[in-house]
Design a protein around this motif. Structure first.
Motif, PDB file in Angstrom:
ATOM      1  N   SER A   5      -8.418   6.125  -1.337  1.00  0.00           N
ATOM      2  CA  SER A   5      -7.582   6.341  -0.155  1.00  0.00           C
ATOM      3  C   SER A   5      -6.118   6.050  -0.432  1.00  0.00           C
ATOM      4  O   SER A   5      -5.228   6.622   0.213  1.00  0.00           O
ATOM      5  CB  SER A   5      -8.075   5.472   1.013  1.00  0.00           C
ATOM      6  OG  SER A   5      -7.769   4.101   0.804  1.00  0.00           O
TER       7      SER A   5
ATOM      8  N   ARG B 186      -9.240  -9.401   1.389  1.00  0.00           N
ATOM      9  CA  ARG B 186      -9.055  -8.048   1.907  1.00  0.00           C
ATOM     10  C   ARG B 186     -10.275  -7.553   2.682  1.00  0.00           C
ATOM     11  O   ARG B 186     -10.157  -6.937   3.736  1.00  0.00           O
ATOM     12  CB  ARG B 186      -8.757  -7.091   0.745  1.00  0.00           C
ATOM     13  CG  ARG B 186      -8.444  -5.662   1.202  1.00  0.00           C
ATOM     14  CD  ARG B 186      -8.188  -4.751   0.013  1.00  0.00           C
ATOM     15  NE  ARG B 186      -7.697  -3.476   0.484  1.00  0.00           N
ATOM     16  CZ  ARG B 186      -6.432  -3.175   0.641  1.00  0.00           C
ATOM     17  NH1 ARG B 186      -5.506  -4.063   0.345  1.00  0.00           N
ATOM     18  NH2 ARG B 186      -6.058  -1.988   1.081  1.00  0.00           N
TER      19      ARG B 186
ATOM     20  N   GLU C  27       0.807  -1.213   0.000  1.00  0.00           N
ATOM     21  CA  GLU C  27       0.000   0.000   0.000  1.00  0.00           C
ATOM     22  C   GLU C  27       0.845   1.270   0.000  1.00  0.00           C
ATOM     23  O   GLU C  27       0.537   2.229  -0.720  1.00  0.00           O
ATOM     24  CB  GLU C  27      -0.947   0.000   1.205  1.00  0.00           C
ATOM     25  CG  GLU C  27      -2.015  -1.069   1.135  1.00  0.00           C
ATOM     26  CD  GLU C  27      -3.019  -0.957   2.265  1.00  0.00           C
ATOM     27  OE1 GLU C  27      -2.942   0.011   3.049  1.00  0.00           O
ATOM     28  OE2 GLU C  27      -3.900  -1.835   2.356  1.00  0.00           O
TER      29      GLU C  27
ATOM     30  N   CYS D 275     -11.573   2.463  -1.209  1.00  0.00           N
ATOM     31  CA  CYS D 275     -10.240   1.957  -0.897  1.00  0.00           C
ATOM     32  C   CYS D 275      -9.213   2.493  -1.894  1.00  0.00           C
ATOM     33  O   CYS D 275      -8.135   2.966  -1.499  1.00  0.00           O
ATOM     34  CB  CYS D 275     -10.253   0.435  -0.900  1.00  0.00           C
ATOM     35  SG  CYS D 275      -8.625  -0.332  -0.745  1.00  0.00           S
TER      36      CYS D 275
ATOM     37  N   GLN E 184     -17.195   0.100  -2.029  1.00  0.00           N
ATOM     38  CA  GLN E 184     -16.141  -0.160  -1.054  1.00  0.00           C
ATOM     39  C   GLN E 184     -14.774  -0.185  -1.723  1.00  0.00           C
ATOM     40  O   GLN E 184     -13.796   0.347  -1.191  1.00  0.00           O
ATOM     41  CB  GLN E 184     -16.378  -1.500  -0.355  1.00  0.00           C
ATOM     42  CG  GLN E 184     -17.567  -1.558   0.575  1.00  0.00           C
ATOM     43  CD  GLN E 184     -17.735  -2.950   1.141  1.00  0.00           C
ATOM     44  OE1 GLN E 184     -18.277  -3.850   0.491  1.00  0.00           O
ATOM     45  NE2 GLN E 184     -17.258  -3.153   2.350  1.00  0.00           N
TER      46      GLN E 184
END
Length: 237
Positions: free
Chosen positions: A168, A152, A128, A165, A161
């Motif tokens: 972000s 995940r 990430e 993600c 969703q």
């Protein structure tokens, strides 16, 4: 139309992540190449999947602890720059950043030296922090989060969703583990949100064909050219 990218090159018929596998993909007119890169001890962006070269060479030598020359004593490890030189005009390349990258300047340096149009290039990573950092260094490139969606989120998620993600993490798309739980509505929702949709881990030709039918932008496969031919035959029939 779904693009079929040769996973680590045409790796069913040539050693994975080698120039021979990449060249074979281009000789067969694959839609593109997916490859993995790691940073060597002497700061080179080298095309290797695992943390060590043991699986491909029999020698347990960690990429991060070895120079490119040391790695090449046991396995023909290509540089990212050499792989890019193989890529033909109009073809795609998905570059997976393996593991955490403390800084992405070595990759930027390779792309800057290459020059020219970067259309067709994309970055991906499971890490990430790496994929988030890539937004600052490569704002012009597609940046894909690699993930198993069910693992995940605990179950296959709703598209909103996934979009939250990706936002972000400053990603422009996703590369998810292929699964029969994904459907055309899921892909369409991600497309409406402006996301690129790719899948990996195509464990059977039937699953790969199903992913193409639901409209993913691309998939990675060890025998991409053969699977593409089968897909075209079926839709033509």
């Amino acid at each position: 139309m779904t693009r079929f990218l040769s996973h680590r090159g045409e790796s069913d018929d040539a050693p994975e992540n080698t120039l021979s596998a990449y060249k074979l993909a281009m000789e067969r007119d694959s839609d593109g190449i997916e490859l993995d890169i790691r940073l060597t001890a002497d700061g080179e962006a080298a095309c290797v999947h695992d943390e060590t070269i043991e699986r491909v060479s029999g020698v347990r030598l960690a990429v991060s602890d070895a120079t490119l020359a040391a790695l090449r004593q046991y396995h023909p490890v290509p540089l990212l720059s050499e792989a890019l030189a193989v890529l033909k005009p109009g073809k795609q390349m998905q570059i997976e950043l393996k593991g955490p990258w403390p800084q992405l300047q070595p990759v930027k340096a390779v792309l800057d030296r290459r020059g020219g149009d970067r259309k067709g290039l994309a970055l991906s990573s499971f890490d990430e922090e790496t994929i988030r950092a890539a937004a600052d260094v490569f704002p012009e490139l597609p940046r894909l989060l690699l993930t198993d969606l069910t693992h995940r989120f605990g179950r296959f998620p709703a598209p909103e969703q996934v979009v939250a993600c990706l936002h972000s993490l400053r990603c422009t798309g996703i590369s998810f583990l292929a699964t029969a739980e994904a459907d055309a509505a899921f892909v369409e929702a991600l497309h409406r949100a402006g996301m690129r949709v790719v899948c990996w881990g195509v464990r059977s030709d039937e699953l790969g064909l199903a992913m193409a039918r639901i409209g993913v932008d691309a998939m990675t496969c060890n025998h991409a050219v053969a699977l593409r031919a089968e897909y075209r035959k079926r839709i033509a029939g």
